[in-house]
Scaffold this active site. Structure first.
Site, mmCIF file in Angstrom:
data_model
loop_
_atom_site.group_PDB
_atom_site.id
_atom_site.type_symbol
_atom_site.label_atom_id
_atom_site.label_comp_id
_atom_site.label_asym_id
_atom_site.label_seq_id
_atom_site.Cartn_x
_atom_site.Cartn_y
_atom_site.Cartn_z
ATOM 1 C CG ASN A 6 -1.289 1.229 1.701
ATOM 2 O OD1 ASN A 6 -1.756 1.917 0.772
ATOM 3 N ND2 ASN A 6 -2.104 1.114 2.300
ATOM 4 C CE LYS B 272 -0.589 3.450 4.047
ATOM 5 N NZ LYS B 272 -1.116 3.775 6.110
ATOM 6 C CG HIS C 290 -6.204 2.029 5.222
ATOM 7 N ND1 HIS C 290 -5.752 3.094 5.287
ATOM 8 C CD2 HIS C 290 -4.837 1.035 5.025
ATOM 9 C CE1 HIS C 290 -4.064 2.899 6.354
ATOM 10 N NE2 HIS C 290 -4.149 1.574 5.566
ATOM 11 C CD GLU D 235 -2.866 6.228 6.261
ATOM 12 O OE1 GLU D 235 -3.090 5.923 5.484
ATOM 13 O OE2 GLU D 235 -2.021 5.737 7.384
ATOM 14 C CD GLU E 43 -3.692 -2.525 7.455
ATOM 15 O OE1 GLU E 43 -2.412 -2.632 6.816
ATOM 16 O OE2 GLU E 43 -4.298 -1.332 7.282
ATOM 17 N N GLY F 279 1.748 2.429 11.153
ATOM 18 C CA GLY F 279 2.893 3.209 10.555
ATOM 19 C C GLY F 279 3.854 3.846 11.851
ATOM 20 C CB SER G 172 5.027 -1.466 11.530
ATOM 21 O OG SER G 172 4.871 0.259 12.523
#
Ligand code: PGA
Length: 231
Positions: A6, A8, A91, A93, A157, A163, A193
């Site tokens: 991914n 991003k 996701h 985010e 996740e 991150g 991570s």
């Protein structure tokens, strides 16, 4: 195993073409028993899909309608045409920064399936939810919105592991993956991570069918090392 990169909001078309060249070189002559997918920004989908060898591409999001007055959105038909065969949906985010909800995740997943895209649906708890002992409840609630279709892929996740350099422990991962697999018959990837130093251990955990990798996937050599760490 599934290895999903991914990217991003990273990499221009030029940068993604250089990456493709390098990862092709690294994978040349390797046995391809794994499914490898790269999720670049929309702008690089087409060129990346034309440059990669033996690697699929996917979109990082879609809107659930096919076309219409939805400024700034992109439809499943458009990403398919640009070469995508997978799409990340929900996701964290997008949930946290752009108002994605369980309801919109459900609509997008159904739309992806209708248009022949494999949805990689992200679920996971926040640190507050984990500390309050609510992880399993949150996961169960999120799973309730996911179509029970055999093409669906789940990515677990934990938000606090994305991150941050702090991946979940083997016990935490195993517990949640076991729970998910008890509810839905789908491949379950871990994300948060993952890097070439911890991937061997993570991929060896019972119930882990692969990884969704953010930061560490931006470097082709590092991404390749993660793939190589699978037994
Ligand atoms: P990370 O991101 O590997 O940089 O933690 C994972 C993800 O957000 O999918």
């Amino acid at each position: 195993m599934f290895f999903m990169a991914n990217w991003k909001m990273n990499k221009t078309i030029g940068e993604s073409e250089s990456y493709a060249e390098r990862i092709n070189e690294l994978l040349e002559g390797e046995e391809t028993k794994h499914t490898i997918v790269i999720f670049p920004p929309f702008t690089a989908l087409r060129s990346l899909s034309e440059h990669l060898k033996g690697i699929s591409v996917g979109a990082q999001d879609i809107y659930y309608e096919e076309s219409g007055a939805f400024t700034g959105e992109i439809s499943p038909i458009m990403v398919r045409e640009a070469g995508a065969s997978y799409v990340i949906i929900g996701h964290s985010e997008r949930r946290r920064l752009f108002g994605e909800t369980n309801e919109s995740v459900q609509k997008k997943a159904l739309s992806a399936l209708k248009h022949g895209l494999t949805p990689v649906i992200c679920i996971g708890e926040s640190i507050g939810e984990r500390e309050a002992g609510r992880t399993i409840n949150i996961i169960k609630e999120q799973l309730g919105y996911i179509p029970k279709d055999k093409k669906v892929i789940i990515a677990y996740e934990p938000l606090w592991a994305i991150g941050t350099g702090r991946s979940a422990s083997s016990e935490e991962i195993e517990e949640v993956h076991r729970f998910i697999k008890g509810i839905i018959d789908a491949p379950v990837l871990y994300g948060g991570s993952v890097n070439s130093r911890n991937s061997g251990e993570i991929l060896g955990i019972e119930g882990v069918d692969g990884a969704l990798i953010g930061g560490a996937s931006l470097d082709a050599d590092e991404f390749f090392s993660i793939i190589k760490s699978a037994k």
